[in-house]
Design a protein around this motif. Structure first.
Motif, PDB file in Angstrom:
ATOM      1  N   ILE A  27       0.663  -1.139   0.050  1.00  0.00           N
ATOM      2  CA  ILE A  27      -0.010  -0.027   0.076  1.00  0.00           C
ATOM      3  C   ILE A  27       0.896   1.253   0.043  1.00  0.00           C
ATOM      4  O   ILE A  27       0.587   2.134  -0.701  1.00  0.00           O
ATOM      5  N   SER A  28       2.146   1.349   0.817  1.00  0.00           N
ATOM      6  CA  SER A  28       2.890   2.453   1.010  1.00  0.00           C
ATOM      7  C   SER A  28       3.635   2.668  -0.581  1.00  0.00           C
ATOM      8  O   SER A  28       3.793   3.827  -0.668  1.00  0.00           O
ATOM      9  N   LYS A  29       3.896   1.732  -1.041  1.00  0.00           N
ATOM     10  CA  LYS A  29       4.834   1.945  -2.136  1.00  0.00           C
ATOM     11  C   LYS A  29       4.087   2.029  -3.592  1.00  0.00           C
ATOM     12  O   LYS A  29       4.662   2.628  -4.410  1.00  0.00           O
ATOM     13  N   PHE A  30       3.079   1.282  -3.847  1.00  0.00           N
ATOM     14  CA  PHE A  30       2.327   1.273  -4.941  1.00  0.00           C
ATOM     15  C   PHE A  30       1.037   2.021  -4.993  1.00  0.00           C
ATOM     16  O   PHE A  30       0.524   2.804  -5.814  1.00  0.00           O
ATOM     17  N   ILE A  31       0.056   1.676  -3.992  1.00  0.00           N
ATOM     18  CA  ILE A  31      -1.353   2.154  -4.004  1.00  0.00           C
ATOM     19  C   ILE A  31      -1.519   3.382  -3.650  1.00  0.00           C
ATOM     20  O   ILE A  31      -2.099   4.315  -4.213  1.00  0.00           O
ATOM     21  N   ALA A  32      -0.801   3.768  -2.726  1.00  0.00           N
ATOM     22  CA  ALA A  32      -1.007   5.202  -1.954  1.00  0.00           C
ATOM     23  C   ALA A  32      -0.294   5.991  -2.860  1.00  0.00           C
ATOM     24  O   ALA A  32      -1.058   7.269  -3.064  1.00  0.00           O
ATOM     25  N   PRO A  33       0.947   6.083  -3.256  1.00  0.00           N
ATOM     26  CA  PRO A  33       1.294   7.097  -4.440  1.00  0.00           C
ATOM     27  C   PRO A  33       0.390   7.391  -5.471  1.00  0.00           C
ATOM     28  O   PRO A  33       0.121   8.523  -6.010  1.00  0.00           O
ATOM     29  N   LYS A  34       0.153   6.192  -6.078  1.00  0.00           N
ATOM     30  CA  LYS A  34      -0.928   6.330  -7.387  1.00  0.00           C
ATOM     31  C   LYS A  34      -2.397   7.059  -6.899  1.00  0.00           C
ATOM     32  O   LYS A  34      -2.856   7.875  -7.854  1.00  0.00           O
ATOM     33  N   ALA A  35      -2.784   6.636  -5.876  1.00  0.00           N
ATOM     34  CA  ALA A  35      -4.017   7.445  -5.240  1.00  0.00           C
ATOM     35  C   ALA A  35      -3.842   8.818  -4.918  1.00  0.00           C
ATOM     36  O   ALA A  35      -4.497   9.644  -5.488  1.00  0.00           O
ATOM     37  N   GLU A  36      -2.566   9.356  -4.457  1.00  0.00           N
ATOM     38  CA  GLU A  36      -2.161  10.384  -3.972  1.00  0.00           C
ATOM     39  C   GLU A  36      -1.836  11.352  -5.393  1.00  0.00           C
ATOM     40  O   GLU A  36      -2.488  12.574  -5.629  1.00  0.00           O
ATOM     41  N   THR A  37      -1.341  10.742  -6.545  1.00  0.00           N
ATOM     42  CA  THR A  37      -1.279  11.470  -7.746  1.00  0.00           C
ATOM     43  C   THR A  37      -2.671  11.883  -8.387  1.00  0.00           C
ATOM     44  O   THR A  37      -2.788  12.655  -9.109  1.00  0.00           O
ATOM     45  N   ILE A  38      -3.488  10.508  -8.323  1.00  0.00           N
ATOM     46  CA  ILE A  38      -4.736  10.648  -8.854  1.00  0.00           C
ATOM     47  C   ILE A  38      -5.560  11.735  -8.319  1.00  0.00           C
ATOM     48  O   ILE A  38      -6.070  12.858  -8.895  1.00  0.00           O
ATOM     49  N   LEU A  39      -5.217  12.021  -7.060  1.00  0.00           N
ATOM     50  CA  LEU A  39      -6.306  13.195  -6.154  1.00  0.00           C
ATOM     51  C   LEU A  39      -5.472  14.312  -6.721  1.00  0.00           C
ATOM     52  O   LEU A  39      -6.575  15.516  -6.652  1.00  0.00           O
ATOM     53  N   MET A  40      -4.252  14.307  -6.358  1.00  0.00           N
ATOM     54  CA  MET A  40      -3.525  15.676  -6.906  1.00  0.00           C
ATOM     55  C   MET A  40      -4.099  16.220  -8.219  1.00  0.00           C
ATOM     56  O   MET A  40      -4.423  17.401  -8.535  1.00  0.00           O
ATOM     57  N   GLN A  41      -4.064  15.379  -9.124  1.00  0.00           N
ATOM     58  CA  GLN A  41      -4.312  15.640 -10.567  1.00  0.00           C
ATOM     59  C   GLN A  41      -5.832  16.281 -10.674  1.00  0.00           C
ATOM     60  O   GLN A  41      -6.387  17.030 -11.291  1.00  0.00           O
ATOM     61  N   ARG A  42      -6.822  15.399  -9.933  1.00  0.00           N
ATOM     62  CA  ARG A  42      -8.209  15.632  -9.806  1.00  0.00           C
ATOM     63  C   ARG A  42      -8.360  17.149  -9.115  1.00  0.00           C
ATOM     64  O   ARG A  42      -9.023  17.802  -9.777  1.00  0.00           O
ATOM     65  N   ASN A  43      -7.772  17.459  -8.210  1.00  0.00           N
ATOM     66  CA  ASN A  43      -7.773  18.623  -7.348  1.00  0.00           C
ATOM     67  C   ASN A  43      -7.232  19.745  -8.381  1.00  0.00           C
ATOM     68  O   ASN A  43      -7.696  20.881  -8.781  1.00  0.00           O
ATOM     69  N   SER A  44      -6.184  19.640  -8.953  1.00  0.00           N
ATOM     70  CA  SER A  44      -5.405  20.482  -9.805  1.00  0.00           C
ATOM     71  C   SER A  44      -6.355  20.917 -11.124  1.00  0.00           C
ATOM     72  O   SER A  44      -6.646  21.975 -11.617  1.00  0.00           O
ATOM     73  N   PHE A  45      -7.071  19.675 -11.833  1.00  0.00           N
ATOM     74  CA  PHE A  45      -7.989  19.854 -12.755  1.00  0.00           C
ATOM     75  C   PHE A  45      -9.591  20.727 -12.474  1.00  0.00           C
ATOM     76  O   PHE A  45      -9.686  21.516 -13.069  1.00  0.00           O
ATOM     77  N   LEU A  46      -9.921  20.279 -11.033  1.00  0.00           N
ATOM     78  CA  LEU A  46     -11.209  20.928 -10.384  1.00  0.00           C
ATOM     79  C   LEU A  46     -10.670  22.471 -10.192  1.00  0.00           C
ATOM     80  O   LEU A  46     -11.359  23.284 -10.515  1.00  0.00           O
ATOM     81  N   GLU A  47      -9.331  22.826  -9.796  1.00  0.00           N
ATOM     82  CA  GLU A  47      -9.104  24.112  -9.716  1.00  0.00           C
ATOM     83  C   GLU A  47      -8.742  24.832 -10.853  1.00  0.00           C
ATOM     84  O   GLU A  47      -9.325  25.946 -11.137  1.00  0.00           O
ATOM     85  N   GLU A  48      -8.356  24.146 -11.822  1.00  0.00           N
ATOM     86  CA  GLU A  48      -8.346  24.940 -13.100  1.00  0.00           C
ATOM     87  C   GLU A  48      -9.507  25.273 -13.749  1.00  0.00           C
ATOM     88  O   GLU A  48      -9.865  26.174 -14.349  1.00  0.00           O
ATOM     89  N   ASN A  49     -10.451  24.216 -13.656  1.00  0.00           N
ATOM     90  CA  ASN A  49     -11.854  24.389 -14.289  1.00  0.00           C
ATOM     91  C   ASN A  49     -12.483  25.719 -13.388  1.00  0.00           C
ATOM     92  O   ASN A  49     -13.454  26.514 -14.097  1.00  0.00           O
ATOM     93  N   ILE A  50     -12.374  25.670 -12.265  1.00  0.00           N
ATOM     94  CA  ILE A  50     -13.005  26.676 -11.166  1.00  0.00           C
ATOM     95  C   ILE A  50     -12.524  28.085 -11.726  1.00  0.00           C
ATOM     96  O   ILE A  50     -13.172  29.033 -11.948  1.00  0.00           O
ATOM     97  N   ASN A  51     -11.079  27.977 -11.869  1.00  0.00           N
ATOM     98  CA  ASN A  51     -10.471  29.315 -12.404  1.00  0.00           C
ATOM     99  C   ASN A  51     -10.877  29.682 -13.801  1.00  0.00           C
ATOM    100  O   ASN A  51     -11.497  30.973 -14.167  1.00  0.00           O
ATOM    101  N   HIS A  52     -11.119  28.688 -14.580  1.00  0.00           N
ATOM    102  CA  HIS A  52     -11.699  29.086 -16.068  1.00  0.00           C
ATOM    103  C   HIS A  52     -13.141  29.358 -15.850  1.00  0.00           C
ATOM    104  O   HIS A  52     -13.538  30.245 -16.654  1.00  0.00           O
TER     105      HIS A  52
END
Length: 159
Positions: A27-52
């Motif tokens: 979980i710490s080496k494979f699953i959590a980092p992927k979930a974190e990147t997915i959540l970060m990308q999702r958050n940045s995508f949502l922030e960009e959409n909100i800004n637009h």
């Protein structure tokens, strides 16, 4: 009960640590980092959409304000044109009224002149007019032709 047997605690504890360690590592080496990147990308995508969306909202408001300003200008222009049209119509109506009153005055003067001329000719030819009127009345009352010569003689005697 077998789960409370003290002799099996050590093997159960060993396998618990092994399985827990393996799952923690996985979980710490494979699953959590992927979930974190997915959540970060999702958050940045949502922030960009909100800004637009905020930018487009500001643009829409500015366009709406511009449209309202243009609409106000057009309404003012239309009101001005209506005012000018009414003024022109009033001027034309006054002009036509003056023309019609002049024409009416001329026709009235002409009619009065014709009436005066008729009255003058009636007074000049009053005996003839009276005789013709009497003959007309006699013809209408009796349905027979009147003797105009007889009426002339009667009129001359009454003078």
């Amino acid at each position: 009960m077998p789960q409370f047997d003290v002799s099996s605690f050590s093997s159960q504890l060993f396998w618990l640590v092994i399985v827990f360690g393996f799952l923690y590592f996985l979980i710490s080496k494979f699953i959590a980092p992927k979930a974190e990147t997915i959540l970060m990308q999702r958050n940045s995508f949502l922030e960009e959409n909100i800004n637009h969306a905020e930018e487009y909202s500001k643009k829409a408001k500015s366009i709406e304000n511009l449209r309202e300003n243009k609409l106000d200008e057009v309404n003012l222009h239309v009101e001005e044109l209506n005012k000018q049209a009414f003024e022109l119509m009033d001027l034309r109506f006054l002009h036509q009224t003056k023309e019609l009153s002049l024409v009416l005055d001329k026709k009235k003067e002409k009619a009065l002149a014709e009436i005066k001329a008729y009255v003058d000719t009636f007074h000049l030819n009053e005996p003839v007019s009276c005789i013709k009127l009497a003959a007309f009345i006699i013809q209408k009352v009796t349905n027979k032709d009147a003797d105009i010569d007889l009426l002339k003689k009667i009129h001359e005697k009454t003078k």
